[in-house]
Design a protein around this motif. Sequence first.
Motif, PDB file in Angstrom:
ATOM      1  N   THR A  66       0.876  -1.078  -0.014  1.00 55.41           N
ATOM      2  CA  THR A  66       0.047   0.261  -0.135  1.00 55.41           C
ATOM      3  C   THR A  66       1.007   1.380  -0.097  1.00 55.41           C
ATOM      4  N   ILE A  67       0.621   2.082  -0.894  1.00 57.04           N
ATOM      5  CA  ILE A  67       1.543   3.448  -0.926  1.00 57.04           C
ATOM      6  C   ILE A  67       0.902   4.486  -1.281  1.00 57.04           C
ATOM      7  N   LEU A  68       1.487   5.706  -0.932  1.00 59.79           N
ATOM      8  CA  LEU A  68       0.730   6.830  -1.316  1.00 59.79           C
ATOM      9  C   LEU A  68       1.831   7.449  -2.299  1.00 59.79           C
ATOM     10  N   ALA A  69       1.255   7.695  -3.523  1.00 58.93           N
ATOM     11  CA  ALA A  69       2.118   8.283  -4.444  1.00 58.93           C
ATOM     12  C   ALA A  69       2.142   9.797  -4.321  1.00 58.93           C
ATOM     13  N   LYS A  70       3.388  10.524  -4.401  1.00 60.95           N
ATOM     14  CA  LYS A  70       3.374  11.738  -4.153  1.00 60.95           C
ATOM     15  C   LYS A  70       2.428  12.662  -5.363  1.00 60.95           C
ATOM     16  N   GLU A  71       2.337  13.608  -5.117  1.00 60.46           N
ATOM     17  CA  GLU A  71       1.709  14.507  -6.191  1.00 60.46           C
ATOM     18  C   GLU A  71       2.677  14.691  -7.580  1.00 60.46           C
ATOM     19  N   SER A  72       2.061  14.467  -8.418  1.00 65.77           N
ATOM     20  CA  SER A  72       2.881  14.573  -9.727  1.00 65.77           C
ATOM     21  C   SER A  72       2.237  15.256 -10.625  1.00 65.77           C
ATOM     22  N   THR A  73       2.513  16.455 -11.260  1.00 65.37           N
ATOM     23  CA  THR A  73       1.959  17.157 -12.283  1.00 65.37           C
ATOM     24  C   THR A  73       2.952  17.069 -13.373  1.00 65.37           C
ATOM     25  N   VAL A  84      14.589  -6.605 -12.277  1.00 68.17           N
ATOM     26  CA  VAL A  84      14.916  -8.102 -12.141  1.00 68.17           C
ATOM     27  C   VAL A  84      15.950  -8.552 -11.285  1.00 68.17           C
ATOM     28  N   GLY A  85      15.764  -9.432 -10.492  1.00 68.76           N
ATOM     29  CA  GLY A  85      16.682  -9.767  -9.476  1.00 68.76           C
ATOM     30  C   GLY A  85      16.346  -9.354  -7.826  1.00 68.76           C
ATOM     31  N   MET A  86      15.549  -8.298  -7.978  1.00 61.62           N
ATOM     32  CA  MET A  86      15.124  -7.721  -6.522  1.00 61.62           C
ATOM     33  C   MET A  86      13.942  -8.633  -5.973  1.00 61.62           C
ATOM     34  N   GLN A  87      13.825  -8.387  -4.593  1.00 65.31           N
ATOM     35  CA  GLN A  87      12.560  -8.967  -4.064  1.00 65.31           C
ATOM     36  C   GLN A  87      11.289  -8.266  -4.579  1.00 65.31           C
ATOM     37  N   LEU A  88      10.350  -8.678  -4.669  1.00 68.16           N
ATOM     38  CA  LEU A  88       9.160  -8.143  -5.254  1.00 68.16           C
ATOM     39  C   LEU A  88       8.609  -6.781  -4.347  1.00 68.16           C
ATOM     40  N   ALA A  89       8.800  -6.979  -2.946  1.00 73.91           N
ATOM     41  CA  ALA A  89       8.547  -6.110  -2.209  1.00 73.91           C
ATOM     42  C   ALA A  89       9.438  -4.644  -2.332  1.00 73.91           C
ATOM     43  N   GLU A  90      10.701  -4.974  -2.536  1.00 70.50           N
ATOM     44  CA  GLU A  90      11.895  -3.944  -2.861  1.00 70.50           C
ATOM     45  C   GLU A  90      11.457  -3.292  -3.989  1.00 70.50           C
ATOM     46  N   ALA A  91      11.078  -4.016  -5.146  1.00 72.23           N
ATOM     47  CA  ALA A  91      10.888  -3.422  -6.366  1.00 72.23           C
ATOM     48  C   ALA A  91       9.800  -2.352  -6.363  1.00 72.23           C
ATOM     49  N   THR A  92       8.546  -3.049  -5.753  1.00 70.74           N
ATOM     50  CA  THR A  92       7.404  -2.216  -5.562  1.00 70.74           C
ATOM     51  C   THR A  92       7.649  -1.085  -4.973  1.00 70.74           C
ATOM     52  N   HIS A  93       8.168  -1.085  -3.890  1.00 72.72           N
ATOM     53  CA  HIS A  93       8.504   0.069  -3.219  1.00 72.72           C
ATOM     54  C   HIS A  93       9.275   1.169  -3.942  1.00 72.72           C
ATOM     55  N   LEU A  95       9.299   1.343  -7.352  1.00 73.77           N
ATOM     56  CA  LEU A  95       8.377   1.919  -8.234  1.00 73.77           C
ATOM     57  C   LEU A  95       7.442   3.073  -7.917  1.00 73.77           C
ATOM     58  N   THR A  96       6.738   2.593  -6.435  1.00 76.29           N
ATOM     59  CA  THR A  96       5.682   3.461  -5.987  1.00 76.29           C
ATOM     60  C   THR A  96       6.433   4.731  -5.697  1.00 76.29           C
ATOM     61  N   VAL A  97       7.491   4.767  -5.046  1.00 77.21           N
ATOM     62  CA  VAL A  97       8.343   6.166  -4.815  1.00 77.21           C
ATOM     63  C   VAL A  97       8.250   6.894  -5.853  1.00 77.21           C
ATOM     64  N   ALA A  98       8.649   6.316  -7.057  1.00 80.49           N
ATOM     65  CA  ALA A  98       8.756   6.825  -8.329  1.00 80.49           C
ATOM     66  C   ALA A  98       7.528   7.470  -9.021  1.00 80.49           C
ATOM     67  N   GLY A  99       6.411   6.780  -8.394  1.00 81.90           N
ATOM     68  CA  GLY A  99       5.095   7.145  -8.959  1.00 81.90           C
ATOM     69  C   GLY A  99       4.587   6.373  -9.953  1.00 81.90           C
ATOM     70  N   PHE A 100       4.968   5.135 -10.096  1.00 78.01           N
ATOM     71  CA  PHE A 100       4.472   3.910 -11.111  1.00 78.01           C
ATOM     72  C   PHE A 100       3.614   3.277 -10.281  1.00 78.01           C
ATOM     73  N   VAL A 101       2.562   2.651 -11.091  1.00 79.60           N
ATOM     74  CA  VAL A 101       1.779   1.552 -10.366  1.00 79.60           C
ATOM     75  C   VAL A 101       2.173   0.228 -10.864  1.00 79.60           C
ATOM     76  N   VAL A 102       2.263  -0.763  -9.695  1.00 74.07           N
ATOM     77  CA  VAL A 102       2.796  -1.955  -9.775  1.00 74.07           C
ATOM     78  C   VAL A 102       1.790  -3.159 -10.097  1.00 74.07           C
ATOM     79  N   VAL A 103       1.804  -3.812 -11.120  1.00 71.38           N
ATOM     80  CA  VAL A 103       0.826  -4.954 -11.414  1.00 71.38           C
ATOM     81  C   VAL A 103       2.002  -6.199 -11.250  1.00 71.38           C
ATOM     82  N   PRO A 104       1.946  -7.091  -9.994  1.00 68.03           N
ATOM     83  CA  PRO A 104       2.507  -8.120  -9.798  1.00 68.03           C
ATOM     84  C   PRO A 104       1.668  -9.235 -10.375  1.00 68.03           C
ATOM     85  N   VAL A 105       2.808 -10.344 -11.045  1.00 67.76           N
ATOM     86  CA  VAL A 105       2.208 -11.457 -11.586  1.00 67.76           C
ATOM     87  C   VAL A 105       3.033 -12.652 -11.448  1.00 67.76           C
ATOM     88  N   GLY A 106       2.361 -13.501 -10.521  1.00 64.02           N
ATOM     89  CA  GLY A 106       3.241 -14.730 -10.074  1.00 64.02           C
ATOM     90  C   GLY A 106       3.356 -15.728 -11.364  1.00 64.02           C
TER      91      GLY A 106
END
Length: 369
Positions: A66-73, A84-93, A95-106
């Motif tokens: 769960t993440i709070l994306a920063k305002e991005s205009t 690639v090679g990171m843990q999913l949680a780390e990669a998700t963090h 990406l979300t800090v950068a403002g992307f929306v993550v779609v994980p696929v197992g």
Amino acid sequence: MTKRSRLERMQRLRGKRKRVYVLVALGTAAVLLAVSGGAAVVLHSARVAESAAPAVPLAAEDTSQTILAKESTSTVPIEVPVLVGMQLAEATHLLTVAGFVVVPVGTPPGEAAPGVVLSQTPSAGERAKAGSTVELVYADPAAVAAAAAGALLPTTAPANGLVVCIDPGHQASANNGQEPVGPGSAQTKAKVTAGATGVVTRQTEHALNLALALKIKERLERYGVTVVMTRSTEAVDISNAQRAQVANEAGADLFLRVHADSNTNADISGISTLYPAGNDWVAPIRAESLKAASVVHAEMIASAGAADRGVKARSDLSGFNWSTVPSVLVEVGFLSNPNDDKQLATAEYQDRLADGIARGVLKYLEVTP
Ligand SMILES: [Zn+2]
């Protein structure tokens, strides 16, 4: 796999996608988005004071995501990092800090550690706008059962004396030294070329070929087939003639060469299967090779659901002309075509290809499950 069961499996995979909730602050309005399977749906909106904490509780299924994306205009695209090679949680963090929306696929983990990211779309270095989705395919032990349901039986069969030599085409570096195109020939060709590169993902053909070959190997071994690999790593130097000789020396019942295609016309897509014909060298293996190519091709097309470019005779390939055992070469798609390239980069599509190719080889060898 039938069309129906393929569809069911895809639906099961989609069902596994976790929902990711993103709170996007737009001026004074907060909009809660739920993203699932790439589609963004506005769930709720509320007015919040600019300085206040979020008024909407983020009751996501998985709070770690769960993440709070920063305002991005800004609409300036930013570079997608290497994930690639990171843990999913780390990669998700990240990406979300950068403002992307993550779609994980197992996907079934295979040799990979659980939770590790195996592929990403868009790939590293590509530019995308904040708020756009990034799909992360990660090793998920829970996905094994779903995959096995649509794949070959996961049991180990006793050895049946059959040998398949698999050649993952190309290698890390080309060797432009020359070798005869066939035994005793004055005509020469490069020992081994560099192979293609994905137009979108930048994946290399030699790496893709090896990944696919290892998946096929694993499936054939489940049925007691002995698999001899011409190479199991990238940093090798083995010419196409030498690869054929590996198959010959192994007394292989089939020499299976794995490649991906490329064309200057990016619109061309689909799968073809090559077999040796049209010269004296391959006359003894022509008929059996065609038989193998036909059945492998049909099963591969059925499993992958790709455009069918047919079974084709080739007289000019050193890797065929030096072979004394039945030989086929699968061209699993065009790395020069954006759709083929993106599909070929996913573990799910690679598994479907490997399923089809392995099933075709087993059929040709008359191995019954
Ligand atoms: Zn190739």
